[in-house]
Write an enzyme that holds these catalytic residues in place. Structure first.
Site, PDB file in Angstrom:
ATOM      1  N   SER A  17       0.653  -1.337  -0.355  1.00 37.42           N
ATOM      2  CA  SER A  17       0.096  -0.035   0.214  1.00 37.42           C
ATOM      3  C   SER A  17       1.085   0.822   0.108  1.00 37.42           C
ATOM      4  CB  SER A  17      -0.892  -0.354   0.994  1.00 37.42           C
ATOM      5  OG  SER A  17      -0.086   0.571   2.519  1.00 37.42           O
ATOM      6  N   LYS A  39      -9.525  -2.204  10.530  1.00 39.63           N
ATOM      7  CA  LYS A  39     -10.616  -0.902  10.062  1.00 39.63           C
ATOM      8  C   LYS A  39     -11.223  -1.109   8.743  1.00 39.63           C
ATOM      9  CE  LYS A  39      -8.213   1.863   6.195  1.00 39.63           C
ATOM     10  NZ  LYS A  39      -9.144   1.981   5.441  1.00 39.63           N
ATOM     11  N   ASP A  40     -10.823  -2.078   8.138  1.00 42.71           N
ATOM     12  CA  ASP A  40     -12.247  -2.361   7.098  1.00 42.71           C
ATOM     13  C   ASP A  40     -13.094  -3.367   8.031  1.00 42.71           C
ATOM     14  OD1 ASP A  40     -10.899  -1.148   5.249  1.00 42.71           O
ATOM     15  OD2 ASP A  40      -9.571  -3.565   4.538  1.00 42.71           O
ATOM     16  N   GLU A  83     -33.902   5.317 -11.113  1.00 48.23           N
ATOM     17  CA  GLU A  83     -33.981   5.576  -9.658  1.00 48.23           C
ATOM     18  C   GLU A  83     -32.298   5.949  -9.428  1.00 48.23           C
ATOM     19  OE1 GLU A  83     -34.534   3.660  -6.839  1.00 48.23           O
ATOM     20  OE2 GLU A  83     -35.989   2.631  -8.694  1.00 48.23           O
TER      21      GLU A  83
END
Length: 200
Positions: A17, A39-40, A83
């Site tokens: 990352s 965190k996820d 929509e």
């Protein structure tokens, strides 16, 4: 979807990352486990909680009340609209008087979103180094919201004018931002490089 998740995790494991500044130094990166997994998981549990509350306690919160009217097989209702996530494209379709041109612009309004990674050739990773692009991004966000709002309105004067104006703004953003980023890169890199050359 599961295949895309596995491929994403594979690429994240191989390349790692990146940090917000885009510096590719391993000592400045954080490990994936415990930081990103927690965190996820927190994000997933918050989403599931909100989703469960809506499904079990407010199942009709996002349904148009006109859906409960008795249908007439002869007459098409006036209130039909797509929509919320297709309203911007529907508004662009209605902004063009020619039917064929409207369909072409509707298709282009979706396909042009796929060109963003191709023309996004900034020298810096974060948008915080591009203040003009930040302003343009929020202008585009406002344009998108107004296109959705105008798509629910009729065809009388102010809405017809707004529909055409914001359709132009929608497409103008995708052509103007790469040029703006290129010019801003020239300004930033010119200011960074010129003192170095003068000091030699």
């Amino acid at each position: 979807m599961l295949i895309l998740i596995v491929v994403h995790i594979l690429f994240l494991h191989v390349t790692g990352s990146n940090n917000p500044l885009g510096i590719k130094v391993n000592r400045e990166k954080v490990p994936f486990h415990t930081y990103y997994t927690i965190k996820d998981l927190v994000g997933v549990f918050i989403f599931l909680f909100i989703f469960a509350v809506i499904v079990f306690f407010y199942p009709t919160a996002f349904i148009d009340p006109n859906n409960y009217l008795v249908r007439d097989s002869i007459d098409t209702p006036i209130h039909i609209k797509p929509e919320w996530y297709f309203l911007f494209a529907y508004t662009i379709l209605r902004a063009i008087p020619n039917k064929t041109g409207g369909v072409v612009m509707l298709v282009l309004s979706v396909l042009i979103l796929f060109t963003v990674p191709i023309f996004n050739k900034r020298k810096f990773v974060r948008i915080r180094f591009y203040p003009v692009s930040q302003v343009l991004f929020w202008c585009f966000f406002t344009t998108f919201v107004i296109l959705r709002w105008v798509g629910t309105k009729g065809t009388d004067y102010p809405f017809d004018f707004l529909r055409k104006l914001y359709t132009f703004n929608y497409f103008f953003y995708f052509f103007f931002v790469p040029i703006c980023n290129f010019m801003w890169d020239c300004v930033l890199l010119g200011r960074v490089i010129s003192p170095v050359k003068s000091g030699e």
